[in-house]
Design a protein around this motif. Structure first.
Motif, PDB file in Angstrom:
ATOM      1  N   ALA A  34       2.523   3.169   7.688  1.00 31.21           N
ATOM      2  CA  ALA A  34       1.212   3.663   7.256  1.00 31.21           C
ATOM      3  C   ALA A  34       0.770   2.941   5.987  1.00 31.21           C
ATOM      4  O   ALA A  34      -0.389   2.525   5.867  1.00 31.21           O
ATOM      5  CB  ALA A  34       1.273   5.176   7.018  1.00 31.21           C
ATOM      6  N   GLU A  53      -0.456  -0.460   6.624  1.00 31.10           N
ATOM      7  CA  GLU A  53      -1.801  -0.485   7.205  1.00 31.10           C
ATOM      8  C   GLU A  53      -2.882  -0.398   6.123  1.00 31.10           C
ATOM      9  O   GLU A  53      -3.921  -1.042   6.225  1.00 31.10           O
ATOM     10  CB  GLU A  53      -1.969   0.662   8.202  1.00 31.10           C
ATOM     11  CG  GLU A  53      -3.304   0.621   8.925  1.00 31.10           C
ATOM     12  CD  GLU A  53      -3.394   1.638  10.040  1.00 31.10           C
ATOM     13  OE1 GLU A  53      -4.190   2.593   9.892  1.00 31.10           O
ATOM     14  OE2 GLU A  53      -2.687   1.479  11.057  1.00 31.10           O
ATOM     15  N   ILE A  54      -2.630   0.380   5.090  1.00 32.57           N
ATOM     16  CA  ILE A  54      -3.650   0.568   4.048  1.00 32.57           C
ATOM     17  C   ILE A  54      -3.513  -0.438   2.901  1.00 32.57           C
ATOM     18  O   ILE A  54      -4.474  -0.701   2.179  1.00 32.57           O
ATOM     19  CB  ILE A  54      -3.632   2.023   3.520  1.00 32.57           C
ATOM     20  CG1 ILE A  54      -4.970   2.328   2.864  1.00 32.57           C
ATOM     21  CG2 ILE A  54      -2.468   2.282   2.602  1.00 32.57           C
ATOM     22  CD1 ILE A  54      -5.273   3.775   2.721  1.00 32.57           C
ATOM     23  N   THR A  77      -4.008   8.279   6.444  1.00 34.83           N
ATOM     24  CA  THR A  77      -3.288   7.258   7.204  1.00 34.83           C
ATOM     25  C   THR A  77      -1.835   7.664   7.422  1.00 34.83           C
ATOM     26  O   THR A  77      -1.305   7.527   8.522  1.00 34.83           O
ATOM     27  CB  THR A  77      -3.373   5.891   6.490  1.00 34.83           C
ATOM     28  OG1 THR A  77      -4.749   5.551   6.310  1.00 34.83           O
ATOM     29  CG2 THR A  77      -2.696   4.805   7.305  1.00 34.83           C
TER      30      THR A  77
END
Length: 80
Positions: free
Chosen positions: A13, A16-17, A64
């Motif tokens: 996660a 991803e961010i 997220t």
């Protein structure tokens, strides 16, 4: 989900961010996961003094992480 699997999901996660944070001169790292429910992270770089970092933490990071690991209840930014 085992502790290792949870750690992996949370790291996925964050991966991803992370590009969005790095694009603004910041970053984030995983510090710990408490009781399989609370994630402690540390915002870094430009994110540290940013006036919208709490919004980023709640609407970006927490959302997220919950997408990858729904059992997470809260994400907390740990200061340096």
């Amino acid at each position: 989900m085992t502790t290792q699997e949870l750690n992996t999901k949370v790291e996925e996660a964050l991966d991803e961010i992370r590009p969005f944070l790095q694009n603004d001169g910041g970053d984030i790292s995983l510090i710990s996961i408490e009781d399989g429910k609370i994630v402690n992270v540390q915002l870094q770089g430009a994110c540290v003094g940013c006036s919208v970092n709490q919004m980023t933490l709640k609407s970006g990071v927490e959302m997220t992480i919950k997408k990858f690991a729904p059992q997470i209840e809260k994400v907390i930014n740990v200061s340096e």
